[in-house]
Design a protein around this motif. Structure first.
Motif, PDB file in Angstrom:
ATOM      1  N   ILE A  11       0.470  -1.351   0.017  1.00 45.02           N
ATOM      2  CA  ILE A  11       0.448   0.042  -0.227  1.00 45.02           C
ATOM      3  C   ILE A  11       0.720   1.210   0.046  1.00 45.02           C
ATOM      4  O   ILE A  11       0.277   1.813  -0.750  1.00 45.02           O
ATOM      5  CB  ILE A  11      -0.546  -0.274   1.127  1.00 45.02           C
ATOM      6  CG1 ILE A  11      -2.245  -1.130   1.092  1.00 45.02           C
ATOM      7  CG2 ILE A  11      -1.236   1.073   1.634  1.00 45.02           C
ATOM      8  CD1 ILE A  11      -3.137  -1.385   2.388  1.00 45.02           C
ATOM      9  N   VAL A  12       1.981   1.175   0.626  1.00 48.18           N
ATOM     10  CA  VAL A  12       3.079   2.647   0.848  1.00 48.18           C
ATOM     11  C   VAL A  12       3.347   2.856  -0.435  1.00 48.18           C
ATOM     12  O   VAL A  12       3.820   3.613  -1.250  1.00 48.18           O
ATOM     13  CB  VAL A  12       3.508   2.039   1.794  1.00 48.18           C
ATOM     14  CG1 VAL A  12       5.313   2.925   1.714  1.00 48.18           C
ATOM     15  CG2 VAL A  12       3.806   1.781   3.392  1.00 48.18           C
ATOM     16  N   ILE A  15       1.291   3.892  -2.872  1.00 41.98           N
ATOM     17  CA  ILE A  15       1.029   5.405  -2.621  1.00 41.98           C
ATOM     18  C   ILE A  15       1.819   6.186  -3.503  1.00 41.98           C
ATOM     19  O   ILE A  15       2.019   7.501  -3.791  1.00 41.98           O
ATOM     20  CB  ILE A  15       0.605   5.982  -0.715  1.00 41.98           C
ATOM     21  CG1 ILE A  15      -0.424   5.153  -1.266  1.00 41.98           C
ATOM     22  CG2 ILE A  15       0.416   6.438  -0.822  1.00 41.98           C
ATOM     23  CD1 ILE A  15      -0.947   5.215   0.999  1.00 41.98           C
ATOM     24  N   MET A  18       1.581   6.452  -6.698  1.00 50.13           N
ATOM     25  CA  MET A  18       1.191   7.201  -7.232  1.00 50.13           C
ATOM     26  C   MET A  18       0.862   8.895  -7.191  1.00 50.13           C
ATOM     27  O   MET A  18       0.756  10.006  -8.057  1.00 50.13           O
ATOM     28  CB  MET A  18      -0.777   7.299  -6.815  1.00 50.13           C
ATOM     29  CG  MET A  18      -1.264   5.828  -7.334  1.00 50.13           C
ATOM     30  SD  MET A  18      -2.529   5.643  -6.662  1.00 50.13           S
ATOM     31  CE  MET A  18      -4.252   6.604  -6.254  1.00 50.13           C
ATOM     32  N   VAL A  19       2.152   9.032  -5.984  1.00 58.03           N
ATOM     33  CA  VAL A  19       2.244  11.112  -5.938  1.00 58.03           C
ATOM     34  C   VAL A  19       3.689  10.999  -6.443  1.00 58.03           C
ATOM     35  O   VAL A  19       2.956  12.103  -7.547  1.00 58.03           O
ATOM     36  CB  VAL A  19       2.641  10.601  -4.562  1.00 58.03           C
ATOM     37  CG1 VAL A  19       3.271  12.034  -3.828  1.00 58.03           C
ATOM     38  CG2 VAL A  19       1.637  10.580  -3.402  1.00 58.03           C
TER      39      VAL A  19
END
Length: 80
Positions: A11-12, A15, A18-19
């Motif tokens: 999950i990290v 993210i 995506m960032v």
């Protein structure tokens, strides 16, 4: 409350991708790799002894004795 599981890390990672985006992450990775390679090359060059003596560029004197013979004092004043 101990360590993260594999799902937390995924999950990290998702993210972060995506960032920043994959292109920016790729560029940062290649920049980091180039910096590490340059650092290793610099450490290798700094620790090896110089076996070949570098010759001075044309027009420059190699040692002080030769410099003393060819030095001209342009502000020399005539002694009386």
């Amino acid at each position: 409350m101990g360590s993260f599981s594999i799902w937390h890390w995924l999950i990290v990672l998702l993210i972060v991708v995506m960032v920043f985006g994959t292109k920016k992450l790729k560029n940062m990775g290649s920049d980091l790799g180039g910096a590490v390679k340059g650092f290793k090359d610099g450490m290798k060059d700094g620790s090896s002894p110089d076996t070949n003596v570098a010759t001075p560029p044309a027009g420059q004197v190699a040692n002080q004795a030769a410099a003393d013979k060819t030095t001209i004092d342009v502000e020399a004043k005539q002694k009386s």
